[in-house]
Each structure stands twice: as C-alpha cells, then as structure tokens.
Design a protein around this motif. Structure first.
Motif, PDB file in Angstrom:
ATOM      1  N   VAL A   4       0.810  -1.109  -0.124  1.00 33.39           N
ATOM      2  CA  VAL A   4      -0.054  -0.066  -0.043  1.00 33.39           C
ATOM      3  C   VAL A   4       1.065   1.291  -0.083  1.00 33.39           C
ATOM      4  CG1 VAL A   4      -1.753   1.197   1.288  1.00 33.39           C
ATOM      5  CG2 VAL A   4      -1.845  -1.312   1.351  1.00 33.39           C
ATOM      6  N   LEU A  29      -4.824  -2.804   4.929  1.00 37.05           N
ATOM      7  CA  LEU A  29      -5.091  -3.085   3.626  1.00 37.05           C
ATOM      8  C   LEU A  29      -3.869  -3.779   3.048  1.00 37.05           C
ATOM      9  CD1 LEU A  29      -6.528   0.296   2.186  1.00 37.05           C
ATOM     10  CD2 LEU A  29      -7.743  -1.689   3.269  1.00 37.05           C
ATOM     11  N   ALA A  89      -3.681   0.040  -2.805  1.00 37.94           N
ATOM     12  CA  ALA A  89      -4.439   1.085  -2.499  1.00 37.94           C
ATOM     13  C   ALA A  89      -3.065   2.054  -2.552  1.00 37.94           C
ATOM     14  CB  ALA A  89      -5.062   1.214  -1.473  1.00 37.94           C
ATOM     15  N   GLY A 124     -11.112  -1.823   2.769  1.00 37.80           N
ATOM     16  CA  GLY A 124     -11.154  -0.699   1.784  1.00 37.80           C
ATOM     17  C   GLY A 124     -12.286   0.171   1.738  1.00 37.80           C
ATOM     18  N   LYS A 140     -16.588   2.916  -1.396  1.00 41.23           N
ATOM     19  CA  LYS A 140     -15.528   1.972  -1.753  1.00 41.23           C
ATOM     20  C   LYS A 140     -15.376   2.134  -3.257  1.00 41.23           C
ATOM     21  CE  LYS A 140     -13.888  -2.851  -1.045  1.00 41.23           C
ATOM     22  NZ  LYS A 140     -14.433  -4.272  -0.670  1.00 41.23           N
ATOM     23  N   PRO A 146      -7.423   1.647  -5.574  1.00 40.89           N
ATOM     24  CA  PRO A 146      -8.082   2.825  -4.937  1.00 40.89           C
ATOM     25  C   PRO A 146      -6.997   3.905  -4.497  1.00 40.89           C
ATOM     26  CG  PRO A 146      -8.740   0.378  -4.053  1.00 40.89           C
ATOM     27  CD  PRO A 146      -7.768   0.240  -5.320  1.00 40.89           C
TER      28      PRO A 146
END
Length: 317
Positions: A4, A29, A89, A124, A140, A146
C-alpha cells in the motif's frame, strides 16, 4: 500481501504527523510502503522515522530535477511507481496539494478516487463526512487501484517498526508536467503553535471575542493547541484568512475543539463538526453551537477562558 503506497508529507525531510497516521491505516490493507519525493540528502532522516512507524519499504524519488514545480511531476512519479508495484491502494494526505495529486493520479491510472476520508476499514471501505458535515457515508473504490485521501487526525499513529528497506526509484518526468513552476516563496512567520489542520487540539474564537484574541491564544498555548477563527472574525479583520475554520476556510478534525464566542452557523460547523470532542463557551444560551457540543459553558469567554487557562497552568506546574 500487496503493498500500500503512502505519499510522504514532509518539510525538508521532517515527516509530518498525518503521514504517520496514513501508515497506520495502510496496515489494514496490506504492507505499508512510503514514497518519499524530496532531496536525496534528506531521505535518510525521513526513512528512519517512517521505519519506526511501520513502513516496510521506503521508495526514494530524488526531486533534484523537479523541485519547484507544482503537483504534476509528483503525480507522474506516483503513476510510474504504481505501474511497477501494482499496489493494493494509494493513500495521500487530504491537503490542497494532496487532493490535486490524487485527482491527477486517478486519471492517469484510470482508477477510482475517494477524497476527505475520515476512516478506513480492512476491506477498503471509507467513511466520509459530506454535505457540510450533515451526513456520514461509506464508499468503496470499485475500479482500478483505490486512491484515497485522508483528513489529518483521522487515525492514531502506530509506533511499531517495519523493515524500512530503502529503495531508490528513478521517475521520468515529461516536459508537459513542468509547465507550472514556483518562482518565489516566502516562509510563513512561525507562531510556535501546531499547524491548524494537523493539531490534536484547536481553540477558536468568533464574533464574541470583540476582536480580542488574547484569551483564545492564552488557552491555546496552555493546551499546546492551534488557534482558529470563525468567518465573522476573519471578515472583521481580526484574524488572517489562514486561521478560518469553516466551509470556505479550513476543515479540521482534532481530538478536542474549543469554540469560543462562535454562534455555530452551518458555515462554521461544516469545518469542525467531525471533531472527536467539542466544547463551546458562549454567553448566549440559545446559540446553535450548543446543539452540537459535548460540553457547553454559558458565560463570557473573557472571564471563562483566563480562569480555565490559570487552572490548566496550575495543574501543569
């Protein structure tokens, strides 16, 4: 476990607290990987701090060739790193610059974007405060990587060390990203107080101060807090716009917000009502601000605040 990416918010290598909060959220995450865009000579200092708060990797992007340009080069560097890493993400601090970087990056990666999140779940799902703070919603990202910007003070930094492996990353920045450049800057005069949007405690004053912010500043200094102001106080010329909390000013979400002589109009509430604990001091017992607070004091702030400050200083002594 996927990485991440966390874009590091720093000042000459000194990592700012909101980045440490993002590292804590990133652990939900996947594996937190910090992205430091700055001078190579400052990277070591930053990497040690990031490692102490959980960064498994620290990607260093030397900004020698792009320093002084506006946000576009940073978005390109993140795009190229994301293409290599394929992260779960990308988290960015919800500042003016951070949100612009995030917007540009979302277009480049053809990914979904969520801004101004105040919480992040393991799957998330984000929590946001929307429509001037009148609604709380969950959202989301359903397409691509993301990209989420998170408001400061939305999480507690987790001082659990990570591996902190430093890896240099050379980004290729296009000429098109170098079309807007900062040609001059002037440092803001230091107040000795924390940055308004990052402070854990904010003490604000409004029309009820009558232009005298000494009681506000005294209490703020006793608490180690930042000073804020309502639009009425700013429009009256009592405080600069940079101190304004509200829909047309700054949005804050501290652990403690103390509103003094502020009526509580929706314009102001939109900028502070996600604060964890809210205290108001106002001599008008019918003031709308009292509908929002956890604790309220009906009284003259010019009498209440000096007394509170004196008691706080006595306890500290």
């Amino acid at each position: 476990m996927s990485e991440v990416l966390v874009l590091v918010d720093h000042v000459d290598g000194a990592v700012r607290k909101p980045t440490l909060e993002l590292l804590a959220l990133a652990k939900k995450l996947g594996e937190p990987s910090a992205v430091f865009i700055g001078g190579a000579d400052k990277a070591g200092e930053a990497a040690e701090k990031l490692k102490a708060f959980g960064a498994e990797k620290v990607y260093v992007v030397d900004d020698t060739e792009i320093k002084g340009y506006l946000v576009a080069p940073k978005a390109e560097a993140l795009q190229q790193l994301a293409a290599k890493v394929e992260p779960a993400a990308i988290l960015i601090v919800s500042s003016y610059e951070g949100k612009e970087i995030a917007g540009r990056l979302a277009i480049k990666l053809e990914s979904g974007l969520i801004t101004d999140a105040v919480d992040l779940a393991d799957d998330g799902t984000t929590t946001q405060s929307v429509f001037a703070g009148n609604f709380t919603v969950q959202a989301k990202v359903t397409k691509g990587t993301p990209i989420i910007t998170v408001k400061p003070n939305s999480a507690t930094p987790d001082e659990t060390a990570g591996a902190g492996t430093v890896e240099e990353f050379a980004a290729t920045i296009s000429d098109g990203a170098k079309t807007a450049q900062i040609v001059a800057s002037q440092p803001r005069k230091a107040s000795g107080r924390p940055e308004l949007t990052e402070a854990a405690i904010v003490v604000s004053g409004g029309r009820g101060t009558g232009g005298n912010f000494e009681p506000i500043e005294g209490l703020a200094d006793a608490l180690g807090a930042a000073v804020g102001a309502s639009r009425a106080a700013v429009d009256s010329g009592w405080m600069p716009h940079s101190f304004q909390v509200g829909q047309t000013g700054k949005t804050v979400s501290p652990q403690l917000y103390v509103a003094n002589g502020i009526s509580g109009a929706i314009q102001h509430r939109a900028g502070m009502q996600t604060s964890k604990t809210i205290v108001a001091v106002n001599k008008d017992e019918e003031a709308p601000i009292f509908e929002l607070v956890d604790f309220g004091v009906v009284g003259d702030l010019h009498a209440v605040l000096p007394a509170a400050t004196e008691q706080i200083e006595a306890k500290k002594g």
